[in-house]
Design a protein around this motif. Structure first.
Motif, PDB file in Angstrom:
ATOM      1  N   GLY A  59       0.796  -1.219   0.000  1.00 43.77           N
ATOM      2  CA  GLY A  59       0.000   0.000   0.000  1.00 43.77           C
ATOM      3  C   GLY A  59       0.828   1.269   0.000  1.00 43.77           C
ATOM      4  N   ALA A  60       0.267   2.312  -0.569  1.00 45.60           N
ATOM      5  CA  ALA A  60       0.798   3.676  -0.492  1.00 45.60           C
ATOM      6  C   ALA A  60       2.244   3.749  -0.988  1.00 45.60           C
ATOM      7  N   SER A  61       3.046   4.584  -0.327  1.00 48.95           N
ATOM      8  CA  SER A  61       4.454   4.770  -0.654  1.00 48.95           C
ATOM      9  C   SER A  61       5.234   4.714   0.653  1.00 48.95           C
ATOM     10  N   PRO A  62       6.568   4.546   0.601  1.00 51.39           N
ATOM     11  CA  PRO A  62       7.325   4.519   1.856  1.00 51.39           C
ATOM     12  C   PRO A  62       7.103   5.761   2.711  1.00 51.39           C
ATOM     13  N   GLN A  63       7.022   6.921   2.075  1.00 55.87           N
ATOM     14  CA  GLN A  63       6.841   8.160   2.842  1.00 55.87           C
ATOM     15  C   GLN A  63       5.507   8.147   3.593  1.00 55.87           C
ATOM     16  N   LEU A  64       4.444   7.704   2.922  1.00 53.92           N
ATOM     17  CA  LEU A  64       3.136   7.643   3.571  1.00 53.92           C
ATOM     18  C   LEU A  64       3.103   6.580   4.657  1.00 53.92           C
ATOM     19  N   ARG A  65       3.721   5.426   4.408  1.00 55.17           N
ATOM     20  CA  ARG A  65       3.735   4.359   5.415  1.00 55.17           C
ATOM     21  C   ARG A  65       4.518   4.786   6.653  1.00 55.17           C
ATOM     22  N   ASN A  66       5.483   5.672   6.478  1.00 59.83           N
ATOM     23  CA  ASN A  66       6.244   6.167   7.629  1.00 59.83           C
ATOM     24  C   ASN A  66       5.412   7.082   8.519  1.00 59.83           C
ATOM     25  N   ALA A  67       4.352   7.654   7.972  1.00 53.91           N
ATOM     26  CA  ALA A  67       3.509   8.581   8.740  1.00 53.91           C
ATOM     27  C   ALA A  67       2.184   7.962   9.150  1.00 53.91           C
ATOM     28  N   ALA A  68       1.603   7.149   8.278  1.00 55.04           N
ATOM     29  CA  ALA A  68       0.278   6.584   8.531  1.00 55.04           C
ATOM     30  C   ALA A  68       0.302   5.617   9.714  1.00 55.04           C
ATOM     31  N   THR A  69      -0.750   5.639  10.505  1.00 50.79           N
ATOM     32  CA  THR A  69      -0.830   4.792  11.694  1.00 50.79           C
ATOM     33  C   THR A  69      -1.796   3.636  11.474  1.00 50.79           C
ATOM     34  N   ASN A  70      -1.668   2.630  12.338  1.00 48.01           N
ATOM     35  CA  ASN A  70      -2.549   1.469  12.230  1.00 48.01           C
ATOM     36  C   ASN A  70      -4.011   1.847  12.462  1.00 48.01           C
ATOM     37  N   GLY A  71      -4.263   2.656  13.482  1.00 42.13           N
ATOM     38  CA  GLY A  71      -5.624   3.072  13.747  1.00 42.13           C
ATOM     39  C   GLY A  71      -6.198   3.902  12.617  1.00 42.13           C
ATOM     40  N   GLY A  72      -5.374   4.776  12.066  1.00 38.62           N
ATOM     41  CA  GLY A  72      -5.815   5.593  10.950  1.00 38.62           C
ATOM     42  C   GLY A  72      -6.104   4.768   9.714  1.00 38.62           C
ATOM     43  N   ASN A  73      -5.310   3.715   9.510  1.00 38.00           N
ATOM     44  CA  ASN A  73      -5.524   2.852   8.352  1.00 38.00           C
ATOM     45  C   ASN A  73      -6.910   2.220   8.406  1.00 38.00           C
ATOM     46  N   LEU A  74      -7.332   1.787   9.582  1.00 40.84           N
ATOM     47  CA  LEU A  74      -8.668   1.210   9.728  1.00 40.84           C
ATOM     48  C   LEU A  74      -9.750   2.207   9.358  1.00 40.84           C
ATOM     49  N   ASN A  75      -9.516   3.471   9.674  1.00 39.12           N
ATOM     50  CA  ASN A  75     -10.558   4.485   9.561  1.00 39.12           C
ATOM     51  C   ASN A  75     -10.443   5.372   8.335  1.00 39.12           C
ATOM     52  N   GLN A  76      -9.519   5.048   7.422  1.00 36.75           N
ATOM     53  CA  GLN A  76      -9.412   5.879   6.229  1.00 36.75           C
ATOM     54  C   GLN A  76     -10.695   5.779   5.415  1.00 36.75           C
ATOM     55  N   ARG A  77     -10.994   6.825   4.692  1.00 35.25           N
ATOM     56  CA  ARG A  77     -12.251   6.896   3.964  1.00 35.25           C
ATOM     57  C   ARG A  77     -12.051   6.562   2.479  1.00 35.25           C
ATOM     58  N   THR A  78     -13.144   6.308   1.811  1.00 35.91           N
ATOM     59  CA  THR A  78     -13.075   5.879   0.422  1.00 35.91           C
ATOM     60  C   THR A  78     -12.351   6.898  -0.461  1.00 35.91           C
ATOM     61  N   ARG A  79     -11.765   6.390  -1.542  1.00 32.99           N
ATOM     62  CA  ARG A  79     -11.140   7.268  -2.534  1.00 32.99           C
ATOM     63  C   ARG A  79     -12.061   7.500  -3.733  1.00 32.99           C
ATOM     64  N   CYS A  80     -13.343   7.290  -3.579  1.00 28.88           N
ATOM     65  CA  CYS A  80     -14.308   7.556  -4.642  1.00 28.88           C
ATOM     66  C   CYS A  80     -14.159   8.987  -5.139  1.00 28.88           C
ATOM     67  N   TYR A  81     -14.102   9.167  -6.453  1.00 26.01           N
ATOM     68  CA  TYR A  81     -13.919  10.500  -7.036  1.00 26.01           C
ATOM     69  C   TYR A  81     -15.033  11.456  -6.612  1.00 26.01           C
ATOM     70  N   TYR A  82     -16.246  10.937  -6.536  1.00 23.40           N
ATOM     71  CA  TYR A  82     -17.407  11.780  -6.248  1.00 23.40           C
ATOM     72  C   TYR A  82     -17.433  12.189  -4.774  1.00 23.40           C
ATOM     73  N   PHE A  83     -16.901  11.343  -3.915  1.00 25.86           N
ATOM     74  CA  PHE A  83     -16.801  11.686  -2.497  1.00 25.86           C
ATOM     75  C   PHE A  83     -15.856  12.867  -2.305  1.00 25.86           C
ATOM     76  N   TYR A  84     -14.786  12.911  -3.062  1.00 22.74           N
ATOM     77  CA  TYR A  84     -13.781  13.968  -2.917  1.00 22.74           C
ATOM     78  C   TYR A  84     -14.169  15.266  -3.614  1.00 22.74           C
ATOM     79  N   ASP A  85     -15.084  15.190  -4.553  1.00 20.88           N
ATOM     80  CA  ASP A  85     -15.465  16.382  -5.314  1.00 20.88           C
ATOM     81  C   ASP A  85     -16.756  16.954  -4.740  1.00 20.88           C
ATOM     82  N   VAL A  86     -16.649  18.064  -4.018  1.00 27.01           N
ATOM     83  CA  VAL A  86     -17.815  18.621  -3.323  1.00 27.01           C
ATOM     84  C   VAL A  86     -18.837  19.220  -4.289  1.00 27.01           C
ATOM     85  N   ASP A  87     -18.507  19.308  -5.564  1.00 25.96           N
ATOM     86  CA  ASP A  87     -19.452  19.825  -6.552  1.00 25.96           C
ATOM     87  C   ASP A  87     -20.269  18.716  -7.210  1.00 25.96           C
TER      88      ASP A  87
END
Length: 337
Positions: A97-125
């Motif tokens: 998953g991700a990249s080494p830089q992101l894995r160095n920062a991302a936490t186990n608890g945060g990984n469980l709770n990350q939200r979908t990467r759906c394009y429409y979820f990210y686009d508020v319009d």
């Protein structure tokens, strides 16, 4: 980005007190939350920085399991010698998953709770029931190549993006949480939820609860496992389909099987009846194909993601073959073995 208050408590009790529902958000690595705030998808009025809490270590559990602290980074988890030796499927999934830089920062608890990467979820319009209930789902009639083929509803067809969670589902981990009403344990299969008519609810956390640890059981399937991730490019891309496999072989036959899929549903996807089809049988493509068909039964493709059904079937058969042979997919040489 809106204005927000910032607090940094030193103990769990203060963090829970500050983490008021509908007001505050817990901040750990911030690899997902900060992006959501920049896009005005998440708009907390207060950030509760939990990085000072004593939730960073790994400890032994009675019986041979491990307890992973929620604030342990993904990299620290994947490269820990105990995890690599006893739970290599988990280490492999994290490194996929991700990249080494992101894995160095991302936490186990945060990984469980990350939200979908759906394009429409990210686009508020655009309309999104997950982001703004009642708006509709833009993905259903739109571009849905990365979206769900299992467990979706007419309210949402988003998928959960985690690799780590797919392996945790196969391992049957447990999630330790703490909140205003005290501590409790959530079985991993019950942690994430399907969208139903409440797609804005990603998991079964109660208001104000915080993940404190992840418990791994004694059985880690170290001898026969794999994590196979199929994606558009070999690194730094979310899964179109991923498969975590754990097998226990005895006298040349399958004594126990675990299969979990990512990239296909709102949560890691398992069906025990598919796993049970393998028990007592010799490993073979025919047996693997039957298990794949059972796991994918009822899958629904849409105009731009129907290919996921056949991709998933072939991936399951290939992953089961890797696990049975004891030749897990490498996350360094990402060519499919």
């Amino acid at each position: 980005m809106i204005r927000f208050d910032y607090t940094r408590p030193d103990n769990l009790q203060d963090a829970i007190r500050e983490g008021r529902p509908d007001h505050a958000a817990f901040l750990a690595g911030g690899t997902n939350l900060v992006d959501l705030m920049k896009e005005n998808v998440a708009r907390p009025l207060e950030l509760v920085d939990i990085n000072r809490l004593p939730l960073h270590g790994i400890s032994e559990l009675e019986g041979g399991g491990l307890r992973l602290g929620a604030l342990l980074t993904n990299s620290e988890t994947a490269y820990d010698g105990r995890v690599q030796a006893r739970f290599p499927m988990l280490a492999s999934a994290i490194l996929a998953g991700a990249s080494p830089q992101l894995r160095n920062a991302a936490t186990n608890g945060g990984n469980l709770n990350q939200r979908t990467r759906c394009y429409y979820f990210y686009d508020v319009d655009t309309p999104c029931n997950k982001r703004a209930p009642g708006q509709g789902c833009g993905a259903i009639g739109g571009f849905n190549r990365i979206h769900a083929i299992q467990g979706a509803s007419d309210q949402c067809i988003a998928t959960h993006p985690s690799d780590m969670c797919v392996s945790l589902a196969a391992l049957e981990a447990k999630v330790q949480v703490s909140g205003p009403d005290g501590e409790r344990t959530i079985e991993f299969e019950d942690y994430h939820r399907l969208p139903g008519d409440e797609p804005w609810r990603d998991n079964t956390l109660r208001p104000g609860e915080l993940v404190t640890a992840i418990d791994l059981p004694a059985q880690g399937f170290a001898a026969n496992h794999t994590y196979l991730k199929l994606r558009d490019r070999r690194s730094y891309a979310f899964a179109l389909v991923s498969i975590a496999i754990g097998l226990r072989l005895q006298d040349g036959r399958v004594a126990e099987a675990r299969i979990a899929m990512g990239g296909v549903a709102h949560k890691p996807w398992r069906r025990r009846e598919a796993e049970e089809l393998l028990v007592g049988r010799e490993p073979s493509d025919a047996a693997f194909g039957e298990a794949a068909d059972a796991l994918l039964a009822g899958a629904v493709g849409r105009p731009t993601n129907t290919f996921k059904i056949e991709l998933g079937r072939r991936g399951i058969v290939r992953a089961l073959g890797q696990a049975a042979a004891g030749t897990p997919q490498s996350q360094t040489d990402k060519r499919i073995a």
